[in-house]
Design a protein around this motif. Structure first.
Motif, mmCIF file in Angstrom:
data_model
loop_
_atom_site.group_PDB
_atom_site.id
_atom_site.type_symbol
_atom_site.label_atom_id
_atom_site.label_comp_id
_atom_site.label_asym_id
_atom_site.label_seq_id
_atom_site.Cartn_x
_atom_site.Cartn_y
_atom_site.Cartn_z
ATOM 1 N N GLN A 17 34.415 -9.200 0.852
ATOM 2 C CA GLN A 17 33.603 -8.009 0.590
ATOM 3 C C GLN A 17 33.755 -7.555 -0.858
ATOM 4 O O GLN A 17 32.785 -7.144 -1.511
ATOM 5 N N HIS A 18 34.963 -7.648 -1.378
ATOM 6 C CA HIS A 18 35.205 -7.285 -2.783
ATOM 7 C C HIS A 18 34.434 -8.220 -3.717
ATOM 8 O O HIS A 18 33.805 -7.760 -4.694
ATOM 9 N N LEU A 19 34.464 -9.526 -3.432
ATOM 10 C CA LEU A 19 33.753 -10.484 -4.281
ATOM 11 C C LEU A 19 32.254 -10.225 -4.267
ATOM 12 O O LEU A 19 31.593 -10.281 -5.312
ATOM 13 N N TYR A 20 31.717 -9.924 -3.093
ATOM 14 C CA TYR A 20 30.282 -9.674 -2.991
ATOM 15 C C TYR A 20 29.892 -8.383 -3.701
ATOM 16 O O TYR A 20 28.877 -8.319 -4.404
ATOM 17 N N ARG A 21 30.661 -7.357 -3.525
ATOM 18 C CA ARG A 21 30.314 -6.057 -4.098
ATOM 19 C C ARG A 21 30.450 -6.062 -5.619
ATOM 20 O O ARG A 21 29.733 -5.330 -6.317
ATOM 21 N N SER A 22 31.377 -6.872 -6.114
ATOM 22 C CA SER A 22 31.557 -6.955 -7.564
ATOM 23 C C SER A 22 30.546 -7.883 -8.220
ATOM 24 O O SER A 22 30.427 -7.907 -9.450
ATOM 25 N N GLY A 23 29.839 -8.655 -7.421
ATOM 26 C CA GLY A 23 28.888 -9.614 -7.960
ATOM 27 C C GLY A 23 29.502 -10.935 -8.355
ATOM 28 O O GLY A 23 28.827 -11.806 -8.932
ATOM 29 N N ASP A 24 30.785 -11.142 -8.067
ATOM 30 C CA ASP A 24 31.458 -12.385 -8.433
ATOM 31 C C ASP A 24 31.149 -13.537 -7.483
ATOM 32 O O ASP A 24 31.506 -14.684 -7.762
ATOM 33 N N MET A 25 30.506 -13.257 -6.357
ATOM 34 C CA MET A 25 30.188 -14.295 -5.376
ATOM 35 C C MET A 25 28.948 -13.873 -4.601
ATOM 36 O O MET A 25 28.688 -12.681 -4.429
ATOM 37 N N THR A 26 28.188 -14.861 -4.164
ATOM 38 C CA THR A 26 27.066 -14.617 -3.265
ATOM 39 C C THR A 26 27.279 -15.456 -2.009
ATOM 40 O O THR A 26 27.988 -16.474 -2.050
ATOM 41 N N PRO A 27 26.690 -15.069 -0.874
ATOM 42 C CA PRO A 27 26.847 -15.879 0.333
ATOM 43 C C PRO A 27 26.392 -17.321 0.137
ATOM 44 O O PRO A 27 27.032 -18.256 0.627
ATOM 45 N N ARG A 28 25.294 -17.552 -0.587
ATOM 46 C CA ARG A 28 24.826 -18.921 -0.808
ATOM 47 C C ARG A 28 25.829 -19.728 -1.622
ATOM 48 O O ARG A 28 26.081 -20.904 -1.337
ATOM 49 N N ALA A 29 26.401 -19.108 -2.636
ATOM 50 C CA ALA A 29 27.398 -19.810 -3.455
ATOM 51 C C ALA A 29 28.644 -20.128 -2.636
ATOM 52 O O ALA A 29 29.232 -21.211 -2.764
ATOM 53 N N LEU A 30 29.029 -19.198 -1.783
ATOM 54 C CA LEU A 30 30.197 -19.438 -0.942
ATOM 55 C C LEU A 30 29.955 -20.616 -0.007
ATOM 56 O O LEU A 30 30.800 -21.515 0.117
ATOM 57 N N LEU A 31 28.807 -20.638 0.662
ATOM 58 C CA LEU A 31 28.524 -21.712 1.609
ATOM 59 C C LEU A 31 28.464 -23.066 0.912
ATOM 60 O O LEU A 31 28.886 -24.084 1.473
ATOM 61 N N ALA A 32 27.965 -23.098 -0.305
ATOM 62 C CA ALA A 32 27.932 -24.353 -1.051
ATOM 63 C C ALA A 32 29.346 -24.867 -1.298
ATOM 64 O O ALA A 32 29.612 -26.078 -1.175
ATOM 65 N N LYS A 33 30.246 -23.978 -1.624
ATOM 66 C CA LYS A 33 31.642 -24.378 -1.831
ATOM 67 C C LYS A 33 32.277 -24.870 -0.529
ATOM 68 O O LYS A 33 33.011 -25.868 -0.508
#
Length: 616
Positions: A17-33
């Motif tokens: 939640q912190h990564l998403y709210r800060s803009g450091d990660m998106t759900p699509r980027a996470l799933l790709a990883k």
């Protein structure tokens, strides 16, 4: 091998939640990883169906219209045991001859999707959820997260391994005989088996319908309870779901816990497990517990009923469409359910009568302690050994789990260290129905003491706490209700437990009120001339709080107190008129210090000063 793995992203819910709210990660980027990362574990046979980018796109598009702040599980990846429906994705129950294409997702899955979670795939299991080891699948045996040559535990095999390897944040399993706890113990993660009937089972392919429940695998008990809370919604279409109830008891700073005697632990072939169990007992004692030896016989006898009694016929009923085609069923599963043919209606009633007697005995024992701790299972074995001796070794895994749903108890499993072969081992805490979150809070404290990492990863175990139990209120007391004082019984007789000792923020004046016995103090908020006053915080069930408040005499009342850590808590306050004829004892810092003076009777009243009063 006993390897440790470093996932591309730490998947703790709050961290995501912190990564998403800060803009450091998106759900699509996470799933790709995660897509790239999970390919390294093909030998584990985790997945029956790993969702394609096209299949998960609708879930991502749903998030495109939401903000990370708006959904509690925004972008959190999770796995679903392949006996739980996900709309449009085949359900196989680990049998290649079964291909159910559900028109809707299971009720619990829908709750999690609505909260923003993203399904990653459907996980491997013991066929028809019949087994505790993870080898009875048409899609290959599921290997342990630490060493693929060892059993993962089952039947929720792939769900536990996916969490332990850091591929998903949490996973859904089911638990009829231990399937939500044995895999957790064998993969070094948290496993929560809720009260039977707490979560809806609509959309779950039954194994033993009267005993099935949805279970949760997570990195920690705190995160498991986050998922539980979001999935715990009433489903009026589910005849198996029960009306929610508050816990019947709470666990405080001081508690008792039952332990089976050494002769009933069944650890003869796992000698090093005895040391781990003793260490877990020591950790509970360090957390404030007192060990009490209990007779485990009625629990063990109830466990034997599950497969020796008529409930095996219920498993046969669940796969009735395939019973006439035995070649289509895993041979071990086929042999297990075949025993259902040998049982009659008379056998079913006799077993129910025996279970009623055993439950009465077991409930009586459980009522003498706050919880009971056992091994989750005696210990693991290799996949090769399990395949060579599938019935005996599988039965051994269920020694401490098979009775739980029969007796209608809640249970949680947490890591408890490693065996001499470096494979993980775990313990279970169990208690009455609806004690799920109460047990989880204690289990979380135990988890924090035994390991520093999550599952088979190098991820650090987050320092989380379950600060509040649903259906309870915390109340701060400062005088006659303190532990050991005359009115404390008004709390304890309502099942309240002491959860911490602390002080108020330094914004209060403290007075010994006129009258008594019992002698009482009063707190009045004073921003400019206040002191920090010692208080105890007691936790009480909501449905018992009203009668407690009704007995509080004027000028005392219940309001909000600010504590020294800046939080606010329900607690005793005093109306300003109450300080007339009272003695200002603020400088003592608390009632215990004041009453420890040579005379325990309050001093003659003095004329109080006129502090700045803010009695919010």
């Amino acid at each position: 091998m006993n390897e440790r793995f470093t996932p591309p992203v730490r998947l703790d819910i709050d961290h995501l939640q912190h990564l998403y709210r800060s803009g450091d990660m998106t759900p699509r980027a996470l799933l790709a990883k995660l897509d790239d990362y999970q390919t390294a574990f093909h030998d584990r046979n985790i997945w029956i169906h790993y969702l394609t980018p096209e299949e998960r796109e609708p879930f991502l598009q749903f998030l495109d219209g939401e903000s990370p702040e708006s959904l509690p599980l925004y972008g959190v990846p999770f796995a679903i045991k392949d006996n739980i429906h996900l709309k449009g994705i085949p359900t196989t129950v680990a049998n290649r001859h079964v291909n159910i294409l559900p028109e809707d997702s299971a009720f619990v899955v829908k709750q999690l999707l609505a909260a923003g979670a993203i399904p990653v795939g459907k996980t491997n299991l013991d066929q028809f959820a019949t087994g505790l080891n993870g080898t009875r699948s048409d899609f290959g045996p599921c290997g342990n997260a630490f060493d693929g040559d060892w059993v993962s535990g089952g039947s929720s095999a792939g769900s536990s391994v996916a969490v332990a390897l850091g591929i998903v944040s949490f996973a859904l399993g089911t638990d009829t005989a231990g399937s939500g706890r044995v895999p957790a113990a064998l993969n070094h993660i948290a496993g929560l088996k809720p009260t039977l009937g707490r979560l809806s089972v609509e959309g779950v392919v039954p194994a033993c319908q009267t005993l099935d429940c949805v279970s949760i695998f997570a990195r920690t008990m705190v995160q498991a309870n986050q998922v539980l809370t979001l999935a715990d919604k009433h489903n009026p279409a589910d005849p198996w779901q029960k009306n929610h109830q508050p816990p019947s008891r709470l666990i405080g700073k001081i508690f008792t816990f039952g332990i089976p005697p050494a002769g009933q632990l069944a650890l003869e072939e796992y000698q090093e497990a005895k040391g781990l169990f003793e260490a877990a007992v020591g950790h509970l004692e360090a957390l404030g517990g007192k060990a009490v030896e209990i007779d485990f016989r009625p629990f063990s006898e109830a466990a034997e009923l599950l497969y020796d009694g008529p409930w095996v016929t219920e498993r046969q009923l669940a796969i009735s469409e395939l019973v006439d085609n035995p070649a289509m069923i895993n041979p071990v599963v086929r042999d297990v359910v075949a025993n259902g043919d040998k049982l009659s209606a008379s056998d079913a009633f006799r077993a129910q009568y025996r279970l009623a007697t055993l439950k009465q005995e077991a409930d009586r024992i459980l009522a003498t302690v706050d919880t009971i701790i056992t091994p989750t299972c005696p210990g693991p074995c290799t996949i090769a050994d399990m395949i060579a001796d599938p019935v005996v070794l599988n039965a051994r895994l269920g020694a401490f789990t098979n009775f739980m749903n029969l007796l209608d108890y809640a249970a949680v499993s947490v890591p408890a260290g490693f065996l001499a072969n470096n494979m993980p081992w775990g313990v279970t805490l169990f208690g009455p129905a609806w004690s799920d979150t109460v047990l989880s809070a204690l289990a979380n404290g135990l988890h924090q003491r035994v390991t520093e990492t999550v599952g088979a990863t190098t991820d650090p175990l987050p320092k989380e706490s379950l600060s509040q139990t649903p259906n309870t209120l915390d109340v701060a007391v400062c005088g006659a209700h303190l532990e050991g004082y005359p009115l404390n019984s008004q709390l304890t007789e309502r099942g309240a437990v002491l959860v911490r000792q602390t002080r108020t923020a330094p914004h209060y004046r403290f007075y010994a009120l006129a009258g008594g016995p019992p002698y009482r103090p009063g707190l009045i908020r004073s921003e400019g001339t206040g002191f920090a006053i010692e208080v105890e915080v007691w936790r009480v069930l909501e449905d018992r709080f009203g009668t407690f408040v009704a007995g509080i005499p004027h000028p005392l009342g219940i309001g909000q107190l600010e504590l020294e850590d800046g939080t606010w808590c329900t607690g005793f306050i005093c109306e300003p008129c109450g300080i007339e004829g009272a003695t200002d004892i603020s400088a003592t810092g608390g009632w215990r210090q004041y009453m420890a003076k040579p005379s325990s009777v309050p001093a003659p009243p003095t004329t109080p000063s006129s502090p700045e009063i803010d009695n919010d």
